[in-house]
Design an enzyme around this catalytic site. Structure first.
Site, PDB file in Angstrom:
ATOM      1  CE  LYS A 120      -4.136  -1.982   1.933  1.00  0.00           C
ATOM      2  NZ  LYS A 120      -5.159  -1.652   3.213  1.00  0.00           N
ATOM      3  CE  LYS A 202      -6.170  -8.500  -1.231  1.00  0.00           C
ATOM      4  NZ  LYS A 202      -5.931  -7.960   0.197  1.00  0.00           N
ATOM      5  CE  LYS A 205     -13.841  -4.582   2.006  1.00  0.00           C
ATOM      6  NZ  LYS A 205     -13.238  -4.203   3.486  1.00  0.00           N
TER       7      LYS A 205
HETATM    8  P1  TYM Z   1     -10.698  -6.451   5.023  1.00  0.00           P
HETATM    9  O1  TYM Z   1     -11.968  -5.507   5.395  1.00  0.00           O
HETATM   10  O2  TYM Z   1     -10.094  -6.110   3.853  1.00  0.00           O
HETATM   11  O3  TYM Z   1     -11.625  -8.013   4.922  1.00  0.00           O
HETATM   12  C1  TYM Z   1     -12.422  -8.365   5.726  1.00  0.00           C
HETATM   13  C2  TYM Z   1     -12.330  -9.979   5.590  1.00  0.00           C
HETATM   14  O4  TYM Z   1     -12.264 -10.252   4.104  1.00  0.00           O
HETATM   15  C3  TYM Z   1     -11.413 -11.309   3.752  1.00  0.00           C
HETATM   16  N1  TYM Z   1     -10.771 -11.145   2.341  1.00  0.00           N
HETATM   17  C4  TYM Z   1     -10.982 -12.019   1.490  1.00  0.00           C
HETATM   18  N2  TYM Z   1     -11.172 -13.409   1.634  1.00  0.00           N
HETATM   19  C5  TYM Z   1     -10.959 -14.151   0.588  1.00  0.00           C
HETATM   20  N3  TYM Z   1     -10.721 -13.500  -0.834  1.00  0.00           N
HETATM   21  C6  TYM Z   1     -10.409 -12.193  -0.868  1.00  0.00           C
HETATM   22  N4  TYM Z   1     -10.209 -11.988  -2.126  1.00  0.00           N
HETATM   23  C7  TYM Z   1     -10.624 -11.578   0.233  1.00  0.00           C
HETATM   24  N5  TYM Z   1     -10.415 -10.139   0.451  1.00  0.00           N
HETATM   25  C8  TYM Z   1     -10.630  -9.877   1.856  1.00  0.00           C
HETATM   26  C9  TYM Z   1     -10.264 -10.829   4.612  1.00  0.00           C
HETATM   27  O5  TYM Z   1      -8.937 -11.663   4.979  1.00  0.00           O
HETATM   28  C10 TYM Z   1     -10.894 -10.415   6.064  1.00  0.00           C
HETATM   29  O6  TYM Z   1     -10.903 -11.525   6.867  1.00  0.00           O
HETATM   30  N6  TYM Z   1      -7.298  -5.971   8.489  1.00  0.00           N
HETATM   31  C11 TYM Z   1      -8.616  -6.664   8.319  1.00  0.00           C
HETATM   32  C12 TYM Z   1      -9.690  -6.250   9.189  1.00  0.00           C
HETATM   33  C13 TYM Z   1      -9.288  -6.347  10.676  1.00  0.00           C
HETATM   34  C14 TYM Z   1      -9.518  -7.532  11.343  1.00  0.00           C
HETATM   35  C15 TYM Z   1      -9.061  -7.184  12.800  1.00  0.00           C
HETATM   36  C16 TYM Z   1      -9.809  -8.973  11.194  1.00  0.00           C
HETATM   37  C17 TYM Z   1      -9.176  -5.353  11.630  1.00  0.00           C
HETATM   38  N7  TYM Z   1      -8.856  -5.524  12.732  1.00  0.00           N
HETATM   39  C18 TYM Z   1      -9.273  -7.959  13.734  1.00  0.00           C
HETATM   40  C19 TYM Z   1      -9.414  -9.837  12.209  1.00  0.00           C
HETATM   41  C20 TYM Z   1      -9.258  -9.464  13.487  1.00  0.00           C
HETATM   42  C21 TYM Z   1      -9.167  -6.193   6.882  1.00  0.00           C
HETATM   43  O7  TYM Z   1      -8.592  -5.070   6.460  1.00  0.00           O
HETATM   44  O8  TYM Z   1     -10.015  -6.808   6.340  1.00  0.00           O
END
Ligand code: TYM
Length: 335
Positions: A120, A202, A205
């Site tokens: 990023k 992948k 968003k």
């Molecule tokens: P975020 O908002 O990017 O994504 C939310 C969840 O979706 C999963 N994910 C995917 N799984 C499969 N294929 C994909 N292409 C894909 N894109 C996203 C992510 O792995 C995630 O589980 N840092 C985290 C948010 C967070 C968090 C936490 C997660 C903040 N604090 C504490 C767990 C525990 C994030 O940006 O997720």
């Protein structure tokens, strides 16, 4: 839930999702679907991570609306707000407080190694915020504040989970057993749903064009059109072969939406063309998302309803976070 955990002996699950961009089927198949399915087995806490969202610039009005939208989508997808807490991260100040404390125990080098930050920040160069650099520490705080046993996430979060464990262990080694060490729970299939246009990366968003993701709220004709345009290859055979990124990704999406096994899917498409697969997949995804979209529409007729669910959930879980924060402060001699 929450404080009754001791009596019920349920393990605690914590996970989070950012209220940025549109929630897509990668989020759904890699995370949300599992969050729904484990609700009665575990004591689950799910967080809309708005403090993580502001590590990159956000429009205040859009952000506010997105927090509601994500919470609404989680409920529409099947999270039961009576049983499971869904709250907004900024409603519980312990997240920010623990982040500061843990910052003081985090070696810079650990954060410099985080691949998500490297990716990023490459785009933003020196304009990148300190917050984005510190993102994993806030995430560790989220998890550690709730004595979390299990963290269901997609594969892209694996390194952040390892970081969380390392940080907890480092802290525990100095101040005694303070944090529960969490385990990542990453699905065997669907942990990394790929982009439709660029299936070597992948589904995300923030990256790729409009046609790269299928969003949970996309109308049926858009879903069908995006799938029709999905990148495939010049071969003909429809089979699960990881080296053929585009077709493999479409088949995995098909598998996860239908629950059919791989042999049956390959048999179904034997001798058929990619257009047949895409047509069928379009229908499967449209039908799979239909109940979520219908429920979402009903839920959001009254936006206040979601706001009050978020507030109530924060009230329910705040004592857990405050207890852990107090233990940390006592341990290090502040507060
Ligand atoms: P975020 O908002 O990017 O994504 C939310 C969840 O979706 C999963 N994910 C995917 N799984 C499969 N294929 C994909 N292409 C894909 N894109 C996203 C992510 O792995 C995630 O589980 N840092 C985290 C948010 C967070 C968090 C936490 C997660 C903040 N604090 C504490 C767990 C525990 C994030 O940006 O997720």
């Amino acid at each position: 839930m929450g404080d009754k955990r001791g009596e019920m002996k349920k393990k605690r699950v914590f996970s989070g999702i950012q209220p940025t961009g549109d929630i897509h089927i990668g989020n759904y198949l890699g995370a949300i679907k599992h969050w729904v399915s484990i609700q009665s087995e575990f004591d689950c806490v799910y967080c809309v991570v708005d403090l993580h969202a502001i590590t990159i610039p956000q429009d205040p009005k859009v952000l506010k609306a997105k927090i509601r939208e994500v919470a609404g989508l989680l409920i529409a997808a099947g999270i039961d707000p009576e049983q499971t807490a869904i709250f907004a991260q900024s409603h519980i100040t312990a997240h920010s407080e623990l982040t500061w404390i843990l910052n003081c125990f985090t070696p810079m080098g650990w954060l410099q190694r985080m691949t998500q930050f490297k990716e990023k920040s490459e785009r933003q160069k020196e304009k990148v915020s300190v917050g984005l650099f510190d993102y994993p520490v806030l995430m560790a705080s989220d998890i550690l504040l709730y004595d979390t046993d299990l963290v269901p996430v997609g594969e892209d979060q694996k390194q952040h989970l390892e970081f969380t464990r390392d940080l907890a262990q480092r802290f525990n080694a100095v101040y005694g057993e303070t944090f529960v060490l969490p385990d990542a729970s990453i699905p065997e299939v669907g942990a990394r749903i790929m982009g439709l246009e660029n299936p070597t990366k992948k589904m995300s968003k923030s990256e790729g064009g409009e046609g790269n993701t299928i969003n949970l709220l996309d109308p049926p004709d858009i879903i069908r059109a995006k799938i029709k345009r999905a990148t495939t290859d010049s071969l003909r055979e429809i089979r699960f072969d990881e080296s053929r990124h585009g077709i493999h990704n479409l088949l995995v999406i098909y598998e996860l939406f239908t629950g059919e096994d791989r042999g049956d899917i390959e048999a179904r498409f034997e001798g058929k063309g990619y257009a047949d697969l895409k047509n069928k997949l379009g229908e499967v995804v449209v039908e799979g998302l239909r109940p979520i979209q219908t429920r979402y529409k009903e839920l959001t007729e009254d936006p206040q309803h979601i706001d009050s669910l978020l507030t109530r959930a924060a009230e329910r879980v705040r004592p857990i976070a405050e207890r852990v924060l107090k233990k940390v402060k006592d341990g290090i001699g502040i507060g």
